[in-house]
Scaffold this motif. Structure first.
Motif, PDB file in Angstrom:
ATOM      1  N   VAL A 176      62.796  62.322 148.749  1.00  0.00           N
ATOM      2  CA  VAL A 176      62.071  63.224 147.836  1.00  0.00           C
ATOM      3  C   VAL A 176      62.575  64.649 148.037  1.00  0.00           C
ATOM      4  CG1 VAL A 176      59.811  64.160 147.235  1.00  0.00           C
ATOM      5  CG2 VAL A 176      60.028  61.748 147.784  1.00  0.00           C
TER       6      VAL A 176
ATOM      7  N   ILE B  69      65.256  66.672 140.469  1.00  0.00           N
ATOM      8  CA  ILE B  69      63.949  66.206 139.988  1.00  0.00           C
ATOM      9  C   ILE B  69      63.658  66.768 138.588  1.00  0.00           C
ATOM     10  CG2 ILE B  69      62.542  68.048 141.043  1.00  0.00           C
ATOM     11  CD1 ILE B  69      60.601  65.696 141.829  1.00  0.00           C
TER      12      ILE B  69
ATOM     13  N   LEU C 286      58.055  58.044 141.802  1.00  0.00           N
ATOM     14  CA  LEU C 286      57.844  57.643 143.194  1.00  0.00           C
ATOM     15  C   LEU C 286      58.053  56.136 143.378  1.00  0.00           C
ATOM     16  CD1 LEU C 286      57.123  59.746 145.280  1.00  0.00           C
ATOM     17  CD2 LEU C 286      54.788  58.960 145.239  1.00  0.00           C
TER      18      LEU C 286
ATOM     19  N   LYS D 174      61.684  55.262 143.310  1.00  0.00           N
ATOM     20  CA  LYS D 174      62.285  55.575 144.609  1.00  0.00           C
ATOM     21  C   LYS D 174      61.965  54.464 145.615  1.00  0.00           C
ATOM     22  CE  LYS D 174      64.212  59.591 144.079  1.00  0.00           C
ATOM     23  NZ  LYS D 174      65.638  59.747 144.332  1.00  0.00           N
TER      24      LYS D 174
ATOM     25  N   ALA E  33      56.461  62.724 150.846  1.00  0.00           N
ATOM     26  CA  ALA E  33      55.777  63.396 149.731  1.00  0.00           C
ATOM     27  C   ALA E  33      55.256  64.780 150.117  1.00  0.00           C
ATOM     28  CB  ALA E  33      54.631  62.531 149.217  1.00  0.00           C
TER      29      ALA E  33
ATOM     30  N   PHE F 116      51.923  63.526 145.849  1.00  0.00           N
ATOM     31  CA  PHE F 116      53.077  63.930 145.038  1.00  0.00           C
ATOM     32  C   PHE F 116      52.663  64.371 143.628  1.00  0.00           C
ATOM     33  CE2 PHE F 116      56.940  63.030 142.490  1.00  0.00           C
ATOM     34  CZ  PHE F 116      57.766  63.947 143.113  1.00  0.00           C
TER      35      PHE F 116
END
Lengths: 260, 311
Positions: free
Chosen positions: A79, A88, A102, A105, A162, A254
């Motif tokens: 992240v 991002i 998320l 990922k 996060a 997040f």
């Protein structure tokens, strides 16, 4: 989940896979794991006692520890790097929900970890078979739960990633990995501790951390002991519950994280 | 359906600053609206809040107060961004990806898959003349190629709204011209454009409206033709039997004699009438008379000075 979210999830997961497959450090890490698996043949010759037992124990240990090392490497920047390199923005300027980002990922990490696990497990099983070690159902259950532990570590890695820096992420994850395996000992210590503070502290740590030893069936595999379906279900339930808790926690943090 | 494609309603945004993380205001009470099918250029000095305004518009950052809307829906809602394309000033690329993989990822994130996704990627590569670089790893692209790749990812899903942060940055004159043409074509096909730029001639050429931003607030918004560009004089090309008669009309009494015998001079607005009378009397023959107005840069500078005084 909508069709769009699935397409996005796949795109993000594939990107994680591509990044890993083209990462030389990770490839070296994998090669080292394989080397260790084959080195277990030499180690088994050196130990006093059963060579078969040593081969199995070393294999389980290598797979256990390499899961933690791989998750540490993959997760510490998963992240952070996106935010630091601002990639991002490329993802979130499209109709991508932060939860999808998320989860993409997470699934990307699972694909990478699964690839490594399959290679390691196949090599290890090949070595065992070539050495004439009889395999039992316990071996496969143990392998499944070692991978389960990798997945659990990946979900906690995402949770830490996060909100923390890579350094703290690694610190927390290593702590979780080791203390999680000493969970029962922590409980025993808490019961026998004289100091009230120590008792409370150990008890809190025991209850807060996932009990990774509940996923450990290595002894049963080594001594060919039957593992009850109930126990497997319970371990699966524990695994799933902790994994979901970590992922929901990661998502809550997040989703509220402020990007600059 | 909302009246505006993009809307910032009394938006404020601040970032934590310094050791004590005190809030530093970047955007203060910003009000701005972009109508569907129009092109609005955002102009302002460095640090005025242009990039932050664009990021707010793309739903990348949450406003501290106020609302940012895309087609009437909150920009932070992921579905609002379905028909939005964003080009950031610096291209945030995944260094390990090849160009076509990056574009395919961009198309997939917008919901395209399979053969349609590949078709769109090939099409946009062709439009940006990057087909030869399709298999190149992104970190090996030149600055101009990366900028074109950035525009390609913003266009790959054929958005209705384009947000561009310094779209001409890093482009050579040929590509600046081509991108200008593309953006004008995009606008002509009904697309909504909102872009920031330091190159004011680009803003003048592409946009219907200009918004001047300074210190996080919009100081002026309107059509370029409405911009208060006061008349400072006239540039006159004329002929006279005796060029010295022109000196009394010229600013600073300066008359330039051209090689073809014509005279070039700047005339104050108050002197225009007298010059026309001299022309009517046959002393002077005027070939052209052009109003002199300050450049957009000068107007902007004046606005900044004014806003600085106000604050």
């Amino acid at each position: 989940m909508s069709g769009l979210a699935w397409i996005q999830l796949r795109a993000i997961a594939v990107n994680v896979w591509r990044a890993s497959a083209r990462d030389r450090i990770l490839l070296i890490l994998w090669a080292t794991a394989l080397l260790f698996i084959f080195f277990s043949l030499v180690l088994a010759k050196m130990v006093v006692g059963s060579e078969e037992m040593a081969l199995q124990t070393t294999g389980f240990w290598i797979m256990g520890i390499w899961g933690l090392i791989s998750v540490l490497y993959l997760g510490s920047n998963i992240v952070r790097q996106e935010i630091y390199q601002k990639t991002i923005y490329f993802v979130l300027s499209r109709p991508v929900h932060r939860t999808t980002f998320l989860l993409g990922k997470f699934f990307g990490m699972i694909i990478v970890l699964a690839s490594l696990f399959v290679i390691l497990a196949l090599c290890w099983l090949f070595i065992l078979l070539s050495k004439g070690v009889p395999l039992n159902a316990g071996h496969f259950v143990t392998l499944a739960f070692i991978f389960g532990e990798w997945v659990l570590l990946a979900s906690f890695s995402l949770f830490f990633a996060a909100f923390t820096s890579p350094l703290l992420h690694n610190f927390f994850l290593v702590g979780l990995g080791f203390l999680g395996h000493w969970s029962r000992d922590l409980y025993l210590f808490s019961q026998n501790a004289h100091s009230a503070i120590a008792k409370t502290l150990l008890s809190v740590i025991y209850h807060v951390l996932p009990n990774l030893d509940a996923l450990n069936f290595r002894q049963a595999a080594l001594y060919n002991e039957p593992i009850g379906a109930g126990l497997i279900m319970l371990a699966g339930g524990v695994l799933l519950a902790w994994m979901l808790t970590a992922l929901v926690g990661a998502n809550l943090i997040f989703s509220r994280r402020k990007l600059l | 359906m909302s009246e505006f494609a993009l809307e910032w309603r009394s938006v404020s945004f601040s970032v934590p600053h310094g050791f004590w993380m005190r809030p530093k205001t970047i955007i203060r009470g910003l009000d701005l609206a972009v109508a569907p099918g129009s092109a609005v250029g955002l102009v302002g000095p460095n640090g005025a809040g242009k990039t932050t305004t664009l990021k707010l518009g793309a739903g990348l950052i949450r406003p501290g107060s106020g609302k940012v809307l895309i087609n009437g829906q909150p920009a932070m809602k992921s579905q609002s961004r379905r028909r939005l394309g964003l080009l950031t000033e610096t291209q945030y690329v995944y260094p390990h990806l090849r160009l076509k993989e990056w574009l395919a990822m961009a198309a997939a994130l917008s919901g395209w898959k399979g053969s349609e996704c590949r078709k769109r990627v090939d099409d946009v590569l062709q439009r940006m003349e990057l087909t030869g670089q399709a298999d190149q790893v992104m970190r090996t692209l030149s600055k101009g190629q990366t900028q074109r790749a950035g525009l390609a990812q913003a266009l790959v899903h054929e958005p209705d709204i384009l947000l561009l942060d310094e779209p001409m940055s890093g482009l050579d004159p040929f590509w600046r011209f081509k991108v200008q043409q593309m953006l004008m074509q995009y606008k002509a096909s009904g697309g909504t454009l909102f872009f920031s730029s330091h190159i004011l001639s680009d803003v003048e050429r592409i946009s219907d409206q200009v918004a001047l931003i300074s210190d996080g607030a919009i100081r002026w918004q309107g059509a370029l033709s409405d911009m208060p560009r006061r008349l400072t004089g006239y540039e006159v090309r004329c002929r006279a039997e005796n060029p010295s008669v022109l000196e009394k009309f010229a600013q600073n009494s300066r008359v330039e004699l051209q090689t073809d015998g014509a005279c070039l001079l700047s005339v104050d607005p108050e002197q225009k009438e007298a010059l026309l009378n001299a022309c009517a009397a046959g002393h002077v023959s005027i070939e052209s008379l052009m109003p002199i107005r300050p450049q957009i840069e000068e107007v902007l500078f004046e606005f900044n000075l004014l806003s600085g005084e106000k604050d």
